[in-house]
Design an enzyme around this catalytic site. Structure first.
Site, mmCIF file in Angstrom:
data_model
loop_
_atom_site.group_PDB
_atom_site.id
_atom_site.type_symbol
_atom_site.label_atom_id
_atom_site.label_comp_id
_atom_site.label_asym_id
_atom_site.label_seq_id
_atom_site.Cartn_x
_atom_site.Cartn_y
_atom_site.Cartn_z
ATOM 1 N N ASP A 513 0.853 -1.182 0.000
ATOM 2 C CA ASP A 513 0.000 0.000 0.000
ATOM 3 C C ASP A 513 0.882 1.222 0.000
ATOM 4 O O ASP A 513 2.030 1.138 0.413
ATOM 5 C CB ASP A 513 -0.780 0.028 1.321
ATOM 6 N N ASP A 834 -4.241 -2.326 5.004
ATOM 7 C CA ASP A 834 -4.743 -1.826 6.287
ATOM 8 C C ASP A 834 -6.266 -1.772 6.328
ATOM 9 O O ASP A 834 -6.856 -1.810 7.366
ATOM 10 C CB ASP A 834 -4.160 -0.444 6.600
ATOM 11 N N ASP A 838 -8.961 -4.857 2.056
ATOM 12 C CA ASP A 838 -7.737 -5.588 1.694
ATOM 13 C C ASP A 838 -7.783 -7.038 2.149
ATOM 14 O O ASP A 838 -6.888 -7.815 1.835
ATOM 15 C CB ASP A 838 -6.498 -4.927 2.334
#
Length: 1196
Positions: A513, A834, A838
């Site tokens: 990310d 996070d 996801d």
């Protein structure tokens, strides 16, 4: 429910709740609340209205306020815990040390040794009748004349038993400490789970275990509900209840239609406040846990014997077989036992899959110190999950475990053969020598003496087996993993699944990310476009029109989660604390910089007065809040990704704060002049807008497309999230280690590319792909919209940045890379995430990293490792530790196999030539102890070095024993054998001592054999130092003092060896040696180090045969077998070979059948299709068992 009281905790809770119906002045009992929580939808609403009037009435009965929560008074909290129970589920008791000892004793080789030792003990006390048997029993009794010696015949048996006891204690202690570590880890994971609760009108974060009935909890997107409750007020709340009901659709929750919230379910959208009504064992999840616990009590007893704790500190497959019993128990309880809370379960809503999940979970959680409410894992992630569920808690073996199991089995088989041959040769030799050559009769009174000989031979055989079987392997893996996990805590990696640590060493790709991992996640507004002017920094409030400023401040203050705040800095001179959503924090920061305050505005319109909230989700990519104005009209404030919100704007505020038309042409200009320049500087652009609605007629709020349209733009802000200072260096280290870093982000492409440049993921002039989600999908999907692997294979190798990606894109990318067959090695992918969305990608990845600070509970639940500092450079440390685990195991293997080879050959040839193993049973056990237990401790605790990151990953198919290692094993083996055989056959002449060969039974230990034993052990000790390097390095002492465990073990072993030789006496078959002989033994041992240098000089290329040697473990790692391996990972090696035979046989059969059918069809001219249909039904059974389909037939 009688059988539930097996847990005192549960019994106590029940007593408390039932004894007085409304105990402790609360005008509602535990049972009433439990009954309430079983209702769903409108039933629940009706029930609340009938019994309590409304939610406020229920709050009053529970003595709490819907807006201010509990007072937080300690006596009140204690009382609530007493009456309604605590929010934790009692864990299963850990195994006691005695149970662990009993388990260690189940080892087959040890049992054989114990039996042999006991027989030997019994026989040693037998004295044949008739006094002197010297002549009658011949050689058999020779040497037993000396009374004292005959007396001490029992010592060997006793010594074997003693050493077995040692081995067992060490094993049990290791298991015990491993279990303890696992529990510590688990409880640490639990303490980290906190939840927002209102107490005394203040929002505070509480550990989940401290939540009590009557608390008002604030829930928001991404939360995992820690207790059961009733919704008081909610905005656009959607819950994923699949973990309890198996329904995959998200359930919409509203206070007036369906207010029931259950523990262990996930908040997928929206926010709200709930009144906690049931905690711990009384919550829905708790009820299931307790039922499972009850159902398994009987099972566990039976299985205790089998269920040796394995690697993860979780019970192994045996003890977790999902029998039908727990499910049956629920049935019985629900009908016969009238247990409250089960009607819901039996209604068929609780589907098998989840039943299995919850069960596995109970098992996993064994390791928790007072297990808090943990969710039942939700079934996300599509088909792969289904496969995994079939062998539920048998987590797919990690690469290393698979390779090691195969190796251990192969070595064990070889050892078994060797030991059998040894025993047969010894027995034959003895019989032929005594009864054939010397023509002695078999005398009955001599039988015990003969038997004693046979027992001695048997013991020698078993000892060969004991030494051959590398039982230190699992121990080494466990120690190495446990040690790494402990140390990784210090490097901010909280490992949830032990094997993830080792898999990480093989990682070839990391999909990371951007926000919070590569960047600091401290959002600040650094540019804004307002009133037709682009400001490169936050403007002075004086230059803006009052009207625009007013709308902007209100829009930001009201249209953001009220849980998002900016608090004053905790440290002197520190930055203000950002709590909640970081992007919203950045916007609130803008309000403060404009010399305004958001809190008074929020106080004026508290959260419950907001008329309607469209919360942010990955589809809308915007958030809107509707408020009712004093004049009865409505105003909606919106904010979101600039390109998305601007598309919906038809007006824009000018410099005076008046709305003017905003045409498509203006939009294009704005994108070029404002948004792109901001994005190229790596800024995230957010647009703030509003729209007014008439109060009469009231708009249809559910008609979202009409509502979120015709907006008036107020301003566009550029928010910066600076790159973490340590990230660029960490990425360089990854690239050097052969790991490709890809950035997957929801930001727009320009921002993403700018940040990827700053991080060093991409460099100007390189051949790379940076695309957004739309383009990505266009490239990988065919006309039907299905993902095609060939198309995927054209995209992923060059892909470095994927922007504006949805959660599904991330999952698709991870799956595409893992399933790709472009490279010879299958890619091993790590993913960081996070957000709740996801989850699927984290589960699909080989190793999922969740963010400890910014991560939602759902993400943590799906992950393998939690990064406690949300920092990318911690991932690099995980790679280093992973590779270190692999290397530690290889070091241990190199050492262990050398000892195995030498000890087995010495015992075998010695026994065949001299009728007696030069290394006695007790000595062998001591060698086994040092080389297994101590060596695994010493070599498995080597700290990692930077050099580990200087090489490419090993890959999944690389053999465990490299050619360098094979060279070392054979080289050192040859040296040791030469020395030992020289000592065995000419040692007595070299040292001028009596020969120890062909000594009769019970004869005293000879100096000759003591020297052999001593030299052997010292050679192992020095070879242990050689084993520290496995890549052919010359300096084996490099960094040896950085590992105190290694040094202390080497010196400790040396000290014990001195004691054994000098004081060991008869039990160890040793006789004290003088200094000169010690000097010679040590000198021969030291020769190992010199010889190691000689071996290092020989280039591997000269030794062609080595290449095949290491392939030992590669046998069935064929790429085409990948899918079969996953399912049958637990199936034994041999069985898998058989399985492959079957598959090929069925395939062959079905092909022949097909061809015969084709021929017949053409001959008879009957309908080909019908024939095929008939044929396919006959082969379908074969297909099922062989998992292989037919080739499509060429149509006639």
């Amino acid at each position: 429910m009688g059988d539930l009281t097996n847990s005192d905790f549960y019994a106590k809770n029940q007593r408390n709740s039932v004894s007085g119906n409304h105990e402790g002045d609360f005008r509602v009992s535990v049972m009433e609340l439990r009954g309430l929580m079983e209702l769903r939808g409108s039933e629940a609403v009706v029930k609340v209205q009938e019994d309590y009037g409304d939610m406020v009435g229920l709050c009053q009965r529970l003595k709490t306020s819907p807006t201010e929560g509990l007072s937080g008074d300690l006596t009140d909290l204690e009382k609530r815990k007493e009456v309604f129970g605590q929010n934790l589920i009692p864990p299963k008791k850990p195994k006691t040390f005695l149970e662990l000892i009993w388990e260690a004793l189940q080892d087959v080789t040890l049992i054989i040794l114990e039996v042999a030792a006991l027989i030997s003990l019994g026989l040693s006390f037998y004295q044949p009748p008739g006094g002197d048997t010297g002549d009658s029993c011949g050689a058999a009794a020779g040497g037993a004349e000396d009374e004292g010696e005959a007396e001490s015949g029992w010592i060997e048996g006793a010594a074997i038993l003693l050493s077995v006891a040692c081995v067992v204690l060490v094993t049990a202690f290791n298991d015990w400490s491993k279990e303890k570590q696992f529990r510590g880890l688990q409880s640490r994971i639990e303490q980290e789970q906190k939840f927002q609760v209102i107490r005394g009108a203040q929002v505070i974060q509480l550990p989940v275990a401290d939540i009590v009935v009557g608390d008002i909890a604030q829930i928001k997107y991404g939360d995992l509900l820690p207790a059961d409750g009733v919704l008081i007020q909610g905005n656009d709340l959607k819950i994923d209840e699949s973990s309890l009901t198996g329904e995959s659709d998200h359930v919409k929750k509203t206070a007036d239609r369906d207010p029931m919230l259950l523990s262990g379910t996930h908040v997928m959208e929206g926010s709200g406040r709930m009144l906690v009504t049931a905690v711990g064992v009384n919550s829905q999840t708790g009820i299931i846990f307790t039922l499972l616990g009850a159902g398994e009590v009987g099972e566990e007893e039976k299985k205790e014997k089998k269920g040796k704790t394995v690697e993860d500190g979780q019970p192994n497959a045996d003890s977790v077989h999902l029998s039908d019993q727990p499910i049956a128990t629920i049935g019985i309880d629900a009908t016969g036992g009238k247990a409250p809370g089960n009607a819901y379960l039996v209604n068929g809503k609780m589907q098998d899959g989840n039943m299995e999940n919850s069960q596995t979970k109970v098992k996993k959680q064994d390791g928790a110190a007072a297990m808090e409410m943990q969710p039942l894992k939700s079934a996300e992630g599509g088909e792969t999950e289904e496969k995994k569920k079939t062998n539920v808690s048998k987590k797919e073996k990690s690469v290393l475990q698979g390779k090691l199991t195969k190796l251990a089995v192969q070595i064990g088989k070889a050892g078994l053969v060797m030991s059998a041959i040894t025993v047969i040769i010894l027995v034959l030799y003895f019989a032929v020598d005594n009864f054939v050559l010397q023509k002695r009769p078999w005398l009955t009174e001599c039988t015990p003496i003969y038997v004693q000989y046979f027992v001695k031979f048997f013991i020698i055989g078993v000892t060969v087996l004991v030494v051959a079987v590398p039982e230190g392997l699992p121990l080494a893996v466990t120690i190495s993993l446990a040690y790494s996990v402990k140390k990784m805590m210090k490097d901010n990696n909280l490992v949830r699944h032990l094997d993830a640590c080792e898999t990480m060493g093989n990682a070839t790709a990391i999909c990371s990310d951007k926000t919070g991992t590569l960047t600091t996640n401290r959002m600040t507004v650094v540019a804004c476009y307002i009133g037709d002017v682009l400001y490169k920094e936050v403007p002075d409030p004086g230059v803006l029109s009052v009207k625009s400023l007013e709308i902007l401040v209100n829009a930001i203050s009201l249209n953001s989660a009220y849980t998002t705040k900016i608090l004053p800095a905790t440290k002197e001179g520190g930055l203000p604390m950002q709590v909640g959503n970081k992007t919203e924090c950045g916007l609130l920061g803008l309000v403060l910089e404009l010399k305004r305050d958001y809190q008074p505005i929020r106080n004026q319109i508290p959260e419950e007065k907001l008329y309607k909230v469209y919360t942010f989700n990955s589809v809308r990519k915007s958030m809107s809040t509707v408020i009712k104005l004093p004049d009865g009209n409505f105003r909606m404030y919106s904010k979101g990704a600039s390109e998305i919100v601007l598309k919906k704007c038809t007006k824009i505020l000018n410099a005076e704060g008046e709305a003017r038309a905003f045409r498509p042409r203006d939009k294009d200009e704005m994108v070029k002049k404002v948004i792109e320049p901001m994005a190229c500087d790596g800024l995230r652009t957010i647009c703030v807008a509003f729209r007014d609605f008439p109060g009469d007629p009231e708009p249809l709020w559910d008609n979202e497309n009409d509502i979120l349209n015709e907006l008036t733009a107020v301003c566009v802000v550029g928010i910066e999230d600076p790159v973490r200072p340590e990230v660029p260096a960490a990425i360089v280290r990854c690239q050097r280690a052969g790991i490709t870093v890809r950035m997957v982000t929801g930001d727009n492409l320009n921002t993403a590319r700018a940040i990827a440049m700053k991080c060093g993921i991409i460099h100007p002039g390189e051949d790379f792909l940076a695309i957004d989600g739309k383009e990505f999908n266009r490239r990988i999907r065919n006309e039907k919209g299905e993902v095609e692997q060939e198309r995927m294979d054209k995209v992923w190798p060059k892909l470095r940045v994927l922007a504006r990606s949805s959660p599904t894109d991330k999952h698709t990318l991870v799956k595409g890379i893992i399933d790709s067959t472009l490279t010879d090695q299958r890619q091993v992918v790590a993913v960081t995430g996070d957000g709740t969305n996801d989850g699927p990608a984290l589960k699909k990845a080989d190793v999922g990293f969740a963010m400890g600070i910014a991560g939602t509970d759902v993400a943590k639940e799906a992950s393998d490792i939690i990064l406690t500092d949300d920092n990318f450079s911690s991932i690099v440390k995980a790679v280093m530790w992973g590779r270190n685990v692999y290397d530690s195991i290889s070091k241990f293997l190199q050492f262990q196999l050398t000892v195995n080879v030498v000890a087995v050959i010495v015992a075998f040839t010695g026994a065949c030539i001299t009728q007696d193993s030069p290394l006695k049973a007790v000595q062998m056990l001591w060698v086994n102890l040092i080389m297994d237990t101590f060596a695994s401790l010493a070599l498995a605790t080597e700290p990692p070095t930077e050099s580990l990151l200087m090489r490419k990953p090993y890959g999944r198919n690389k053999p465990l024993i490299s050619s360098t290692m094979t060279k070392n094993i054979l080289g050192h083996g040859i040296y040791q054998l030469v020395i030992i055989f020289s000592l065995l056959f000419v040692g007595e002449q070299i040292f001028d001592i009596d020969s120890g060969r062909n000594a009769p039974l019970h004869s005293p230990p000879s100096e000759h054999y003591t020297i052999i034993f001593n030299t052997f052990v010292l050679m192992q000790l020095f070879n242990e130092i050689n084993a520290r390097k496995i890549h052919g390095e010359r300096n084996v002492f490099d960094g040896i003092f950085r590992n105190p465990i290694f040094c202390s073990i080497v010196f400790g072993t040396f000290a014990i060896q001195i004691v054994i030789v000098q004081v060991g006496g008869k039990p160890f078959s040793c006789t004290p040696l003088d200094l000169e002989k010690w000097g010679w033994c040590t000198f021969l041992g030291l020769g190992e180090l010199v010889w190691g240098q000689v071996i290092a000089t020989i280039p591997n290329s000269k030794l062609r045969f080595l290449r095949g040697a290491g392939q030992l473990t590669k046998k069935n790692e064929m790429p085409g077998d990948e899918d079969m391996n996953e399912d049958n990972e637990e199936i034994d090696h041999a069985e898998r070979e058989l399985r492959r035979g079957q598959v090929l046989w069925f395939r062959g059969l079905s092909r022949i059948q097909t061809q015969i059918d084709v021929v017949n069809t053409f001959k008879s001219g009957s309908s080909f299709q019908g024939q095929l249909r008939r044929q396919s039904s006959t082969t379908s059974q074969n297909q099922d068992s062989a998992k292989s389909g037919l080739r499509p037939l060429p149509t006639a």
